[in-house]
Enzyme design. Structure first.
Site, PDB file in Angstrom:
ATOM      1  N   ASP A 340       0.810  -1.155  -0.051  1.00 21.86           N
ATOM      2  CA  ASP A 340       0.011  -0.175  -0.040  1.00 21.86           C
ATOM      3  C   ASP A 340       0.830   1.180   0.174  1.00 21.86           C
ATOM      4  O   ASP A 340       0.331   2.472   0.229  1.00 21.86           O
ATOM      5  CB  ASP A 340      -1.009   0.098   1.175  1.00 21.86           C
ATOM      6  CG  ASP A 340      -1.834  -1.218   1.713  1.00 21.86           C
ATOM      7  OD1 ASP A 340      -2.385  -1.726   0.497  1.00 21.86           O
ATOM      8  OD2 ASP A 340      -1.484  -1.843   2.636  1.00 21.86           O
ATOM      9  N   SER A 365       2.602   6.753   0.844  1.00 24.96           N
ATOM     10  CA  SER A 365       1.719   5.578   1.655  1.00 24.96           C
ATOM     11  C   SER A 365       0.280   5.946   1.423  1.00 24.96           C
ATOM     12  O   SER A 365      -0.236   7.037   1.329  1.00 24.96           O
ATOM     13  CB  SER A 365       1.693   6.248   3.356  1.00 24.96           C
ATOM     14  OG  SER A 365       0.948   5.394   3.889  1.00 24.96           O
ATOM     15  N   ARG A 366      -0.335   4.746   0.917  1.00 26.00           N
ATOM     16  CA  ARG A 366      -1.560   5.119   0.047  1.00 26.00           C
ATOM     17  C   ARG A 366      -2.782   5.056   1.126  1.00 26.00           C
ATOM     18  O   ARG A 366      -3.950   5.529   0.538  1.00 26.00           O
ATOM     19  CB  ARG A 366      -2.070   3.880  -1.111  1.00 26.00           C
ATOM     20  CG  ARG A 366      -0.873   4.379  -2.262  1.00 26.00           C
ATOM     21  CD  ARG A 366      -1.072   3.658  -3.500  1.00 26.00           C
ATOM     22  NE  ARG A 366      -0.114   3.515  -4.244  1.00 26.00           N
ATOM     23  CZ  ARG A 366       1.028   2.705  -4.235  1.00 26.00           C
ATOM     24  NH1 ARG A 366       0.905   1.733  -3.442  1.00 26.00           N
ATOM     25  NH2 ARG A 366       2.133   2.803  -5.092  1.00 26.00           N
ATOM     26  N   VAL A 367      -2.500   4.306   2.264  1.00 28.65           N
ATOM     27  CA  VAL A 367      -3.814   4.478   3.198  1.00 28.65           C
ATOM     28  C   VAL A 367      -3.508   4.988   4.456  1.00 28.65           C
ATOM     29  O   VAL A 367      -4.196   5.341   5.058  1.00 28.65           O
ATOM     30  CB  VAL A 367      -4.346   3.140   3.310  1.00 28.65           C
ATOM     31  CG1 VAL A 367      -4.695   2.380   2.105  1.00 28.65           C
ATOM     32  CG2 VAL A 367      -3.228   2.191   3.909  1.00 28.65           C
TER      33      VAL A 367
END
Ligand SMILES: Nc1ncnc2c1ncn2[C@@H]1O[C@H](COP(=O)(O)OP(=O)(O)O)[C@@H](O)[C@H]1O
Ligand SMILES: [Mg+2]
Length: 506
Positions: A340, A365-367
Site C-alpha cells: 500500500d 503511503s496510500r492508506v
C-alpha cells in the site's frame, strides 16, 4: 472341459498385474530416492497432500512440496546428513505449524519455533499453521490508527496505518533495517507487538539487532524469527510465513501487531533455490513462475479486522534490497504492486548526510494518511510537496543562475525543513515533539537560523518548551490536535523563545 478362452486368461492376468503393486503399501509410506541441499525426492507417498509434514528417520521433518505421478519432492528441515537413500518416509497428516502466543515475546527463534537464544524452552500451548488463507474483505475494516514510527520524516509525510503493508526499498546500506528497528523501538510503552523476521542475513548482523532491541528495552514486546544466510534455503523460505503466523495470532486475539520481513529479496532467492532443486520450471531470471504469488499471499495476510472480529491488526513492513537503485527489477516491481505504499531510500541522499535517506518525491503511503493524527495533519499538510519542490529547485539552482527573492526564500525554508527532518538512529521522537518542531519550521521560526545550527536550535526549542511550557506538548498529546488555545500558547512561546534561541545556539 473346454479350454479357457484367451479373453479369460488375459483378464486374469490383467487383474493380477493391477493388484501387483498393492503388495507394497505406497500410500502413506515412501522411500528416499535422493537427498541433498535441503531437498529430497521420495518414491511412493501417493496419499501425501501438498504442504503436508513428512517424517524422516532421526527426527528430521520435511514438507511435501512437489506432488508428482510417482514421486514427491520435499523440503528438509533439520540435518539432511542424517538421511540416506532408501530411508523410509511417512506422512503425518498434519501441516507445518509454529508455536504462537505471548510466551514467544522476548525470544529469538528459528523458522520452526525452536529457541536460538539459550533462554530455555519456548513456553507455548498453542500452534498455528504457517500458511493460511488471508482474511477476506468482509472481515476487514479501513485502516484508521497510526503506527507511530517516531521518525519525523515518516510520521509527517509517509504515515503508516495499523493493518497496512508499507514497503521499505533501497540499495544496501541505505538505512532500511534502521527504519524498521527504530519503528520497533518506538513502540515501547505502547500496545503494538512486534515480530522481526531476519531472512538470509549474516548471523552476526542478527545478533547485533537482537542486542540493540534488548538494550532499548524493546525485546520484551518483540519476537525475532531468524533464518540466517547459514541456514538451508527451506528454512529461509518458510521464515516469513512463520513470523506472519505469530503476528496473526496476536491480531486474532484483538490486539495490534507489526511484522518486519528483512528482506524479501533474499526470500525470493531462497525460494528460487528450492524451486530449482525441486526441478520446477524456471521463469524470468530463473525464478519460479509463482514467486509473485508467494509474496502476495504473505502480504495479503496483513489486515485490520472488523470490530466484531476482535478489531485487531497486523501491519507488514516488507523490505526489498535493490541494486543500483533499480526499482524496476522483477522482484521489486512485484512487491511494489502488492503493497500500500513505498518508502524509497537512496544512497546519494544517505552519503550526502540526509538520513533517513528518504526520497520524498516518489515515496508514498496510500492508506496511512487516513490514519494520521489530526495534529500532524495540521502541521504537515504541505510538507511533502514543499520538500519535493525544494529538492528540485535546489538541483536547478546549482546551475548558478540569479534567483529572485521568492525562490531564494523557498530554498532557505526548504533547507531548514530538510535539516530538521534529519534524525539519528535510535532517537525516536514522540508525536507532540514532532508537531512542535514541524510547526516552528513551517511557520518561519527557523528562517533566520543558520543552516548548520538548525538542529541545535531544534534541541534548544524542545528543551525550552519542556521546561517553560510543558502544557503545550501535553495538550497536543492528549487532544491529538492543535486546538485554537494550544495554537495561541504555542505561538506566544515561540515568540518568547526567539531571543533565548539565538543565545542558545550562538
Ligand atoms: N538515520 C541514520 N543516521 C545515521 N546513521 C544511520 C541512520 N540509519 C542508518 N544508519 C547507519 O547506516 C548503516 C546502514 O544501515 P542499515 O539499516 O543496516 O542499512 P540497510 O538495511 O539498508 O543495508 C548502518 O551502519 C547504520 O548504523
Ligand atoms: Mg538491512
Amino acid at each position: 472341459m473346454a479350454a479357457r478362452s484367451s479373453a479369460e486368461i488375459s483378464s486374469i492376468l490383467r487383474q493380477q498385474i493391477e493388484n501387483f503393486d498393492q503388495v507394497v503399501e505406497t500410500t502413506n509410506v515412501g522411500t528416499v530416492i535422493d537427498i541433498g541441499d535441503g531437498i529430497a525426492h521420495i518414491w511412493g507417498l501417493s496419499d501425501a497432500q501438498a504442504m503436508e509434514l513428512l517424517e524422516f528417520p532421526n527426527q528430521v521433518m520435511g514438507l511435501a512440496f512437489n506432488l508428482e505421478e510417482d514421486t514427491v519432492g520435499a523440503m528438509i528441515f533439520g540435518d539432511g546428513s542424517l538421511i540416506a537413500e532408501g530411508d523410509e518416509v511417512r506422512c503425518t497428516g498434519r501441516v507445518m505449524e509454529v508455536p504462537v502466543g505471548d510466551g514467544l515475546l522476548g525470544r529469538v527463534i528459528d523458522a520452526l519455533g525452536r529457541p536460538l537464544d539459550g533462554k530455555g524452552p519456548i513456553v507455548s500451548d498453542k500452534t498455528r499453521p504457517i500458511e493460511k488463507i488471508a482474511h477476506g474483505v468482509i472481515y476487514r475494516q479501513p485502516v484508521t490508527t497510526p503506527v507511530q514510527t517516531g521518525i519525523k520524516a515518516l510520521d509527517s509525510m509517509i504515515p503508516i496505518g495499523r493493518g497496512q503493508r508499507e514497503l521499505i526499498i533501497g540499495d544496501r546500506q541505505t538505512g532500511k533495517t534502521a527504519i524498521a528497528i527504530d519503528t520497533i523501538i518506538n513502540q515501547k510503552g505502547g500496545n503494538l507487538f512486534c515480530i522481526y523476521v531476519a531472512i538470509g542475513q549474516k548471523a552476526s548482523q542478527v545478533a547485533n539487532i537482537v542486542e540493540t532491541l534488548d538494550r532499548a528495552g524493546a525485546l520484551a514486546y518483540t519476537v525475532v524469527v531468524a533464518a540466517t544466510a547459514a541456514d538451508p534455503a527451506p528454512m529461509q523460505y518458510i521464515a516469513p510465513y512463520a513470523g506472519c503466523a505469530i503476528g496473526e495470532e496476536i491480531m486474532e486475539s484483538g490486539r495490534d501487531a507489526l511484522v518486519v520481513y528483512d528482506d524479501l529479496t533474499k526470500h525470493a532467492w531462497a525460494y528460487r533455490q528450492v524451486s530449482l532443486l525441486l526441478r520446477r520450471p524456471a521463469g524470468r531470471e530463473a525464478y519460479p513462475g509463482d514467486v509473485f504469488y508467494c509474496h502476495s499471499r504473505l502480504l495479503e495476510r496483513a489486515a485490520r479486522l472488523r470490530d466484531d472480529q476482535g478489531g485487531g491488526s497486523l501491519t507488514a513492513l516488507p523490505i526489498i534490497e535493490t541494486q543500483g537503485n533499480d526499482v524496476s527489477g522483477y522482484i521489486p516491481t512485484n512487491v511494489i504492486s502488492i503493497t500500500d505504499g513505498q518508502i524509497y531510500l537512496e544512497s546519494d541522499l544517505f552519503y550526502a548526510g540526509i538520513r533517513p535517506a528518504l526520497n520524498v518525491g516518489i515515496s508514498v503511503s496510500r492508506v496511512g494518511g487516513a490514519a494520521q493524527t489530526r495534529a500532524m495533519r495540521q502541521v504537515a499538510g504541505r510538507l511533502k510537496l514543499d520538500l519535493a519542490q525544494f529538492r528540485e529547485l535546489a538541483a536547478f539552482s546549482q546551475i548558478g543562475s540569479d534567483l529572485d527573492r521568492a525562490t531564494r526564500a523557498q530554498l532557505e525554508r526548504g533547507m531548514r525543513i530538510q535539516e530538521v527532518l534529519k534524525q539519528p538512529q535510535y532517537h525516536p521522537v514522540p508525536l507532540a515533539q514532532q508537531v512542535l518542531t514541524l510547526w516552528a519550521v513551517t511557520n518561519g521560526y527557523l528562517d533566520e537560523v543558520p543552516i548548520d545550527k538548525a538542529r541545535a536550535w531544534e534541541d534548544a526549542f524542545q528543551g525550552y518548551m519542556e521546561r517553560s511550557h510543558p502544557q503545550v506538548a501535553q495538550a497536543i498529546a492528549t487532544d491529538k490536535q492543535i486546538s485554537d488555545s494550544t495554537l495561541e500558547a504555542l505561538r506566544a512561546a515561540a515568540e518568547q523563545f526567539k531571543n533565548e534561541g539565538a543565545r542558545a545556539i550562538a
